[in-house]
Design a protein around this motif. Structure first.
Motif, short mmCIF file in Angstrom:
data_model
loop_
_atom_site.label_atom_id
_atom_site.label_comp_id
_atom_site.label_asym_id
_atom_site.label_seq_id
_atom_site.Cartn_x
_atom_site.Cartn_y
_atom_site.Cartn_z
N GLY A 54 5.87 4.14 6.48
CA GLY A 54 4.86 3.45 5.68
C GLY A 54 5.44 2.75 4.47
O GLY A 54 4.74 1.96 3.82
N ASP A 55 6.70 3.01 4.16
CA ASP A 55 7.33 2.33 3.02
C ASP A 55 7.97 1.02 3.50
O ASP A 55 9.18 0.81 3.37
CB ASP A 55 8.37 3.24 2.34
N ARG A 56 7.12 0.12 4.01
CA ARG A 56 7.63 -1.13 4.61
C ARG A 56 8.13 -2.12 3.58
O ARG A 56 8.86 -3.05 3.91
CB ARG A 56 6.54 -1.79 5.44
N ASP A 112 7.55 2.45 -1.79
CA ASP A 112 6.83 1.22 -2.10
C ASP A 112 6.34 1.21 -3.55
O ASP A 112 6.39 0.17 -4.22
CB ASP A 112 5.65 1.02 -1.14
N HIS A 123 0.86 -1.19 0.00
CA HIS A 123 0.00 0.00 0.00
C HIS A 123 0.89 1.24 0.00
O HIS A 123 1.85 1.32 0.78
CB HIS A 123 -0.87 -0.05 1.28
N GLU A 124 0.59 2.18 -0.87
CA GLU A 124 1.36 3.43 -0.90
C GLU A 124 0.59 4.50 -0.13
O GLU A 124 -0.42 4.99 -0.60
CB GLU A 124 1.61 3.85 -2.35
N ASN A 125 1.09 4.82 1.06
CA ASN A 125 0.36 5.77 1.92
C ASN A 125 0.66 7.22 1.57
O ASN A 125 -0.10 8.11 1.90
CB ASN A 125 0.68 5.52 3.40
N ASP A 180 0.04 -1.34 4.77
CA ASP A 180 0.75 -2.55 4.38
C ASP A 180 0.32 -3.71 5.26
O ASP A 180 -0.02 -3.52 6.44
CB ASP A 180 2.26 -2.35 4.55
CA CA Z 1 3.52 1.02 2.25
#
Ligand code: CA
Ligand code: G3P
Ligand code: CA
Length: 289
Positions: free
Chosen positions: A73-75, A258, A62-64, A109
């Motif tokens: 958020g870029d896990r 991501d 998922h791109e937050n 994510d």
């Molecule tokens: Ca993400």
């Protein structure tokens, strides 16, 4: 581990949606509990209908925040900034760290233990608009495809093992010699043309739809994880492939994230190198069977 028939029936705890479907003859899509070999119980979504059913949701990308470049958020790339000192980024493609919940898989994510615990043969991908509720995923997904070649048999049964063999790591190889495998897909929703049109004219001219590609590498030796329904025919893979290591040299830090360089010619413009708003604002759900 014991096979289905070897287990004591009263203690049977399915390890995948396929085991659950075969055991309980259920054909209802939805959330179920699964148990890993080591006894971890977790909840995930099972697709019990597509192409015979038995698909286990193991992850979502998922791109937050498209403007956050390897930030929070870029896990599936890096939350530690664009840096050659962290060449694998957060390392999520090939470690056992889990995060998120099935219910929130289109809002953040998600990675569950099935990602590394399940031995599977094929992969399915759904593109579902962000923030959709579980009972609407199937209805609102605008692109869904799956492999049917049993290719995971050749990569030790799951993506965790595949990415150990093909590390998502900066400077691990060069383009085009060291791309990982491209596997043909069958479309369940959408088709090769609608898939291709989600990306800008430039990446479209440099890829072929109808495949899922693992661990592409770009011109500057940045590694990504999955090309979304396409097989790159050159080295600007950062516009149609997702996930990554922790360093993308070109335009630093603009390609790190991501959804790496989906916004290279503006957010959601679908011109030049940019992806459409539709694909930019949709989570990528990854299933095994
Ligand atoms: Ca993400
Ligand atoms: O990936 C695109 C880049 O390599 C070329 O970008 O802006 O010079 O067309 P640009
Ligand atoms: Ca490029």
């Amino acid at each position: 581990s014991l096979s289905l028939s070897e287990r004591e029936p009263e203690y049977f705890s399915p390890r995948s949606c396929k085991e659950l479907m075969l055991r309980y003859k259920t054909n209802e899509d939805g959330l179920y509990y699964l148990t890993t070999a080591s006894g971890v119980v977790y909840q995930t979504y099972c697709d019990m209908t597509t192409a015979g059913g038995g698909w286990t949701l193991v992850a979502s990308v998922h791109e937050n925040n498209m403007y956050g470049k390897c930030t929070t958020g870029d896990r599936w790339s890096s939350q530690q900034g664009n840096s050659p000192n962290v060449p694998e980024g957060d390392g999520s493609w090939s470690n056992t760290v889990t995060f998120g919940t099935a219910e929130a898989a289109t809002s953040d994510d998600f990675k569950n233990p099935g990602y590394y615990d399940i031995t599977a043969k094929d992969v399915a991908v759904w593109h579902v608009p962000n923030n959709e509720q579980v009972n609407r995923w199937k209805l609102t997904s605008f692109l869904r495809y799956h492999t049917d070649t049993q290719f995971l048999n050749s990569y030790k049964g799951n993506l965790y093992n595949l990415f150990k063999q093909f590390p998502v790591k900066y400077n691990i190889g060069s383009c085009p010699d060291n791309h990982g495998p491209s596997i043909p897909v069958v479309y369940d929703v959408g088709d090769a043309t609608s898939n291709h049109n989600l990306f800008g004219p430039n990446p479209r001219a440099r890829s072929k739809p109808g495949f899922i590609t693992f661990r592409p590498i770009n011109t500057e030796r940045a590694a990504m994880a999955i090309c979304l329904g396409v097989k790159p025919t050159d080295c600007d893979t950062e516009h149609s492939c997702i996930g990554g290591g922790g360093y993308f040299p070109e335009g630093s830090p603009r390609q790190c994230g991501d959804f790496p360089a989906f916004d290279w010619n503006g957010y959601g413009t679908n011109t030049g190198w940019s992806a459409s708003k539709q694909v930019t604002e949709a989570a990528v759900l990854i299933f095994y069977r």
